[in-house]
Design an enzyme around this catalytic site. Structure first.
Site, PDB file in Angstrom:
ATOM      1  N   GLY A 308       0.860  -1.229   0.001  1.00  0.00           N
ATOM      2  CA  GLY A 308      -0.009  -0.318   0.042  1.00  0.00           C
ATOM      3  C   GLY A 308       0.981   1.162  -0.016  1.00  0.00           C
ATOM      4  O   GLY A 308       1.949   1.466  -0.604  1.00  0.00           O
ATOM      5  N   SER A 309       0.353   2.357   0.702  1.00  0.00           N
ATOM      6  CA  SER A 309       1.126   3.395   0.676  1.00  0.00           C
ATOM      7  C   SER A 309       2.373   3.856   1.287  1.00  0.00           C
ATOM      8  O   SER A 309       3.310   4.676   0.805  1.00  0.00           O
ATOM      9  CB  SER A 309       0.088   4.568   1.478  1.00  0.00           C
ATOM     10  OG  SER A 309      -1.141   4.802   0.853  1.00  0.00           O
ATOM     11  N   THR A 310       2.968   2.534   1.816  1.00  0.00           N
ATOM     12  CA  THR A 310       4.325   2.645   2.246  1.00  0.00           C
ATOM     13  C   THR A 310       5.172   2.596   1.130  1.00  0.00           C
ATOM     14  O   THR A 310       6.501   3.108   1.313  1.00  0.00           O
ATOM     15  CB  THR A 310       4.577   1.621   3.241  1.00  0.00           C
ATOM     16  OG1 THR A 310       4.264   0.453   2.742  1.00  0.00           O
ATOM     17  CG2 THR A 310       3.963   1.672   4.521  1.00  0.00           C
ATOM     18  N   MET A 311       4.849   2.257  -0.114  1.00  0.00           N
ATOM     19  CA  MET A 311       5.539   2.360  -1.401  1.00  0.00           C
ATOM     20  C   MET A 311       5.762   3.607  -1.946  1.00  0.00           C
ATOM     21  O   MET A 311       6.603   3.970  -2.718  1.00  0.00           O
ATOM     22  CB  MET A 311       5.029   1.294  -2.375  1.00  0.00           C
ATOM     23  CG  MET A 311       5.186  -0.304  -1.707  1.00  0.00           C
ATOM     24  SD  MET A 311       6.615  -0.947  -1.559  1.00  0.00           S
ATOM     25  CE  MET A 311       7.633  -0.867  -3.076  1.00  0.00           C
ATOM     26  N   LYS A 312       4.884   4.642  -1.519  1.00  0.00           N
ATOM     27  CA  LYS A 312       4.960   5.773  -2.123  1.00  0.00           C
ATOM     28  C   LYS A 312       6.363   6.501  -2.002  1.00  0.00           C
ATOM     29  O   LYS A 312       6.915   7.008  -3.119  1.00  0.00           O
ATOM     30  CB  LYS A 312       3.726   6.841  -1.703  1.00  0.00           C
ATOM     31  CG  LYS A 312       2.412   6.123  -2.270  1.00  0.00           C
ATOM     32  CD  LYS A 312       1.310   6.880  -1.664  1.00  0.00           C
ATOM     33  CE  LYS A 312       0.051   6.308  -2.110  1.00  0.00           C
ATOM     34  NZ  LYS A 312      -1.201   7.073  -1.283  1.00  0.00           N
TER      35      LYS A 312
END
Length: 586
Positions: A308-312
């Protein structure tokens, strides 16, 4: 009278039987037969004593000589400060020769009942062990406490014996269970460090040759005794105090959020050492009755999910490294949704035009995919691979999984877009925490270790120091005012991190009401000392965003760990009060 006497007397010399002559050959044959018998016996004796001596010696040894194993003392497992995580204690095992037990004797019967009570066995189970009187050996119970074994020995029951063995004790109990693991009744490692370093911990058993009688009693020793070589101690990088605190806060969070499970990983950002690796639910290593796979599974290493958003932040970092953007580059995210390949990707709000820093701060899916479109799939795949995604972690620990990262040639445009914000690939919590060392260690991905290693780690460059610092600043904004992870703030230390919330996969689709929530970050921001990753699986108490569920655990673990490590505070931060209406995207 004389006439009668003479008539009754027998003249043996005149008997026709005795008077007949015996052939000479017959007597010679008898003598020769006797001589031949003696020769056979002499030959057999010579064969047994001289020619076939080795064979008969071996047969005698098989029947009467035994090699007794002298068990080696298993090595200890220590934390980084020398505190015990696992050690061996003497635990005698009780065995019997059923045919030698005089069970018809009333006194013996009473003593046997005492043994069953001391071993906490039902009388039925105890009697079943002894029911076959033809048995010459049967285990009654393995590895009992010494005081119990002593009381059984005092009963002096013929046919009941003891053997010296060792069993493991785990002082940290369920808090460190998934790190330390456990051994089986034969003292062989089955999980965790006990399994990973079984050969080193086990040492080498010794041996002693003895002659035993029919009852198994040692009569005398034969030959030289080979002493056992004790196993060596293993010192881990784990700090038992950090481990316990992380486990405690994780357990509280899982319970408060009515979640299914959770994990916490704490890494030293300078050395790459694992300071804590906690999972809940857990188990007590030396009391494993009625265990399930749910309790035994080391979720931080074995469970994979879409990050999820931790890859942004990684998407932004690779675009910065490629020179396609700068921190202040403007990205148009309006009207809050974007269609590609027949799919519509949305933000929780229409954020309009954002800087790259704002994309991370607001966690914009649209902003992240537009940044990803500035790169080729091959470039993205190379960076993901360099950070360890899709590869098995090089950690001296069993059970670590590879996750999933498909070859870049098979990516469709929509898949490249979704990977920008963490969908379409999978990773474990440990892999996620490890990849963030590239931000904390000036752009270098450093090797992780579970063994104590005080020397600074030398890693592989993935990003430049300038770009790594720029991403750390963005992570600080994401955990600050206006960000999605405000509850990650601590008193006295600057922090930065990224929250994430993702629908759980069910078959080929996603469950609408099941989520995984996490937060991954570091502190202090200028010179990161630790990296902490938290995952809460299926929170169901009304809140499920990572910024609300996982970030508070991150905050508490960071603050306590840095204090234990004597890291001086770098600022005074007053935690913000965040309402339930905090904004965060999937």
């Amino acid at each position: 009278m004389s006439r009668r006497s003479s008539s009754r007397s027998v003249q043996y010399t005149t008997s026709p039987l005795l008077a007949s002559k015996t052939p000479v050959w017959r007597s010679k044959f008898i003598v020769a037969g006797i001589a031949f018998g003696f020769l056979v016996l002499a030959g057999r004796a010579a064969y047994v004593q001289v020619i076939g001596n080795d064979f008969f010696q071996r047969q005698g040894e098989v029947r009467f000589t035994r090699t007794l194993e002298l068990p080696a003392n298993r090595g200890r497992i220590l934390d980084r400060n020398g505190l015990l995580l696992a050690s061996s204690v003497v635990a005698p095992s009780i065995w019997a020769i059923p045919e030698d037990i005089e069970r018809d004797d009333p006194e013996v019967k009473a003593k046997l009942k005492q043994v069953a009570r001391l071993l906490e066995m039902t009388q039925k189970d105890f009697d079943k062990k002894l029911e076959d009187e033809d048995k010459t050996f049967v285990w009654i119970k393995r590895q009992v406490d010494e005081p119990i074994a002593k009381r059984i020995a005092e009963l002096n029951i013929k046919g009941i014996y003891q053997r010296k063995e060792y069993k493991r004790q785990y002082p940290e109990g369920e808090a460190a269970a998934h790190v330390v693991g456990f051994t089986n009744v034969e003292d062989n490692g089955q999980e965790g460090i006990e399994l990973a370093f079984n050969k080193e911990l086990a040492g080498k058993a010794g041996a002693r040759r003895v002659i035993k009688d029919r009852l198994g009693r040692v009569v005398e020793g034969v030959g030289e005794q080979i002493p056992p070589v004790d196993g060596r101690d293993i010192q881990l990088s784990v700090d038992s105090k950090v481990q316990f605190f992380a486990y405690q806060k994780l357990r509280d969070a899982v319970t408060a959020n009515k979640a299914k499970a959770g994990s916490v990983v704490v890494l030293d950002a300078v050395t790459g050492e694992v300071l804590a690796l906690a999972n809940y639910p857990s188990y007590v290593p030396d009391k494993r009755q009625n265990l399930t796979g749910e309790q035994l599974r080391n979720r931080a290493l074995t469970d994979t999910f879409e990050p999820g958003s931790t890859m942004k932040p990684i998407t932004v970092a690779m675009a910065l490294e490629a020179g396609r953007i700068k921190p202040q580059t403007l990205i148009e995210t309006g009207p809050g949704r974007f269609s590609i390949g027949g799919f519509t990707i949305s933000d929780t709000h229409n954020y309009g035009t954002l800087t790259v820093e704002g994309v991370i701060q607001k966690s914009s899916n649209v902003g992240a995919l537009k940044i990803a479109q500035k790169m080729s799939p091959h470039e993205m795949w190379d960076t993901y691979t360099a950070l360890g995604y899709g590869q098995k972690p090089q950690l001296q620990f069993p059970g670590a999984v590879t996750g999933r990262l498909r070859p870049w040639k098979s990516w469709r445009p929509v898949e490249q877009a979704t990977m920008a914000y963490g969908y379409g690939l999978s990773a474990s919590l440990f892999q996620m925490a490890h990849s963030y060392t590239s931000f904390a260690h000036d752009g270098q991905l450093i090797p992780a270790t579970i063994l104590k290693s005080p020397d600074p780690a030398v890693g592989v460059k993935v990003f430049s120091p300038q770009n790594a610092l720029a991403v750390r600043k963005m992570l600080q904004m994401a955990a600050g005012p206006g960000g999605t992870g405000q509850r990650a703030q601590t008193i006295g230390y600057s922090v930065g991190g990224k929250s994430g919330t993702a629908h759980k996969q069910v078959g080929k689709g996603y469950a609408s009401n099941k989520y995984r929530s996490w937060f991954t970050g570091m502190a202090p921001i200028e010179k990161p000392r630790i990296i902490v990753a938290v995952m809460i699986d299926e929170p169901s108490a009304g809140q499920y965003f990572g910024g609300l569920v996982a970030a508070p655990v991150f905050s508490e673990v960071v603050q306590q760990t840095l204090r234990m490590m004597n890291v001086p505070p770098d600022m005074a931060v007053k935690p913000l009060v965040v309402t339930n209406g905090v904004e965060e995207s999937f």
